[in-house]
Design an enzyme around this catalytic site. Sequence first.
Site, PDB file in Angstrom:
ATOM      1  N   ASP A 177     -96.410  69.768  17.734  1.00 47.82           N
ATOM      2  CA  ASP A 177     -97.349  70.548  18.484  1.00 47.82           C
ATOM      3  C   ASP A 177     -98.657  70.274  18.597  1.00 47.82           C
ATOM      4  O   ASP A 177     -99.281  69.274  17.904  1.00 47.82           O
ATOM      5  CB  ASP A 177     -97.178  72.147  17.658  1.00 47.82           C
ATOM      6  CG  ASP A 177     -97.502  71.894  16.324  1.00 47.82           C
ATOM      7  OD1 ASP A 177     -97.375  70.865  15.391  1.00 47.82           O
ATOM      8  OD2 ASP A 177     -97.973  72.849  15.513  1.00 47.82           O
ATOM      9  N   GLU A 233     -96.597  73.026  13.551  1.00 47.05           N
ATOM     10  CA  GLU A 233     -97.087  72.744  12.103  1.00 47.05           C
ATOM     11  C   GLU A 233     -98.511  73.449  11.827  1.00 47.05           C
ATOM     12  O   GLU A 233     -98.873  73.783  10.890  1.00 47.05           O
ATOM     13  CB  GLU A 233     -97.274  71.300  11.931  1.00 47.05           C
ATOM     14  CG  GLU A 233     -97.562  70.749  10.685  1.00 47.05           C
ATOM     15  CD  GLU A 233     -99.160  70.900  10.217  1.00 47.05           C
ATOM     16  OE1 GLU A 233     -99.462  71.006   9.011  1.00 47.05           O
ATOM     17  OE2 GLU A 233     -99.857  70.813  11.195  1.00 47.05           O
ATOM     18  N   GLU A 234     -99.142  73.772  13.050  1.00 49.23           N
ATOM     19  CA  GLU A 234    -100.592  73.945  13.035  1.00 49.23           C
ATOM     20  C   GLU A 234    -100.574  75.700  12.707  1.00 49.23           C
ATOM     21  O   GLU A 234    -101.179  76.390  13.395  1.00 49.23           O
ATOM     22  CB  GLU A 234    -101.305  73.871  14.324  1.00 49.23           C
ATOM     23  CG  GLU A 234    -101.414  72.326  14.847  1.00 49.23           C
ATOM     24  CD  GLU A 234    -102.364  71.583  13.939  1.00 49.23           C
ATOM     25  OE1 GLU A 234    -102.987  72.226  12.952  1.00 49.23           O
ATOM     26  OE2 GLU A 234    -102.504  70.344  14.416  1.00 49.23           O
ATOM     27  N   HIS A 292    -108.934  67.385  15.047  1.00 43.45           N
ATOM     28  CA  HIS A 292    -109.370  68.765  15.771  1.00 43.45           C
ATOM     29  C   HIS A 292    -110.793  68.615  16.620  1.00 43.45           C
ATOM     30  O   HIS A 292    -111.158  69.954  16.876  1.00 43.45           O
ATOM     31  CB  HIS A 292    -109.328  69.794  14.583  1.00 43.45           C
ATOM     32  CG  HIS A 292    -107.911  70.031  14.270  1.00 43.45           C
ATOM     33  ND1 HIS A 292    -107.813  71.377  13.509  1.00 43.45           N
ATOM     34  CD2 HIS A 292    -106.801  69.171  13.820  1.00 43.45           C
ATOM     35  CE1 HIS A 292    -106.474  71.280  12.916  1.00 43.45           C
ATOM     36  NE2 HIS A 292    -106.133  69.889  13.273  1.00 43.45           N
TER      37      HIS A 292
END
Length: 381
Positions: A73, A130-131, A353
């Site tokens: 993702d 996963e996030e 990020h």
Amino acid sequence: MDPKLQQALTRWRRHLHQHPELSLQETATAAFVCRTLAELGVPFISGVGGHGVVATLTRGHSNRSVGLRADMDALPITERTDLPYASDNPGVMHACGHDGHTVSLLGAAALLAQDADWTGTVHFVFQPAEEGYGGARSMLADGLFDRFPMERIFGYHNWPGLDAGTIALHDGAVMAAASRIDIVVDGHAGHAAMPHLSRDPLLASASLVVALQSVISRNVDPLQSAVLSICTLNAGVAANQIPSQALLSGTFRSHSPAMRDLVEAGIRRVADGVGATFGVSVGMEIQHGVCATINSSVEAKLAASCAEELGGPVRRDLPPSMAGEDFGWYLEQKPGAFAWIGNGPATPGSELHNPGYDFNDAILPVAAGWLAATARRALAS
Ligand code: NI
């Protein structure tokens, strides 16, 4: 690695980078994974725990088995790179390199599909969400370990700040358990000039933010680690009114269940005390997210010795990170190890990020090679 395969990996990675999808929405990404697996001749099952895909290769008559996992993702971040393959999905970006992880796992499948020199079963786990959306948990709840039995499981995260291609393996803790805190402080609104007729939730909250900093500094053994950050505080609308309510939120992280419980107990104790001190009511909700990612020592050693055999630099001395990673949920149930593979220098903007981040394609052969080698070794030892 065969240059043709390496070129294909780079092409696939850039394709995924250009078409990122948010957690729980990885439809096209999963379809791309399935299409590529079909081209490689690797059988798979899709729709495992949402958009998850599990591919399987079996050779010979050994009943040994191993799992390799990648996440798929992207993040709700607007990309600020000028790359020709920058995201064409506005507001969504592969800013954590899961595009690279997914392609590394496809590369490992390609390598093991070509290689006749191993026996056993390898499950390639392509995980969604996963996030912060529990993708690992969803796959486990959908029977991952029952439907695709594996003795142990391995995976990796790319790591900016670590030299490109360097593989790091930790003994024990790699990534932290993360918990979310939401606090509601209820008082009694009133005129700013007549505070005695109010119960001020804002003053109580200011004290609470300060007092909570004692939880780590006065309760945690200084030789161990935990972190607590209150990150939002919202209260009030007028400069001459004491508000009725304040809302706070934050996070705390640690590397063991015992530490998590100790910090949580401290937060609740301090909150109750501040509430009593100021005569306000303090409501608290704590949600435990991912558990800590803890490598088992035999598997960390096995994975490190495979990394050494590949010839690149291997680090065994890095401290764990306070970032969370849902691979921890697999390691709660199975032995295994989670590596970091260097993505190159952490120049400003190249951090995880960050809107300027990009996965380093040069490490794809290392990552795919290490995953394949680790699977082979796990099946043989
Ligand atoms: Ni990530």
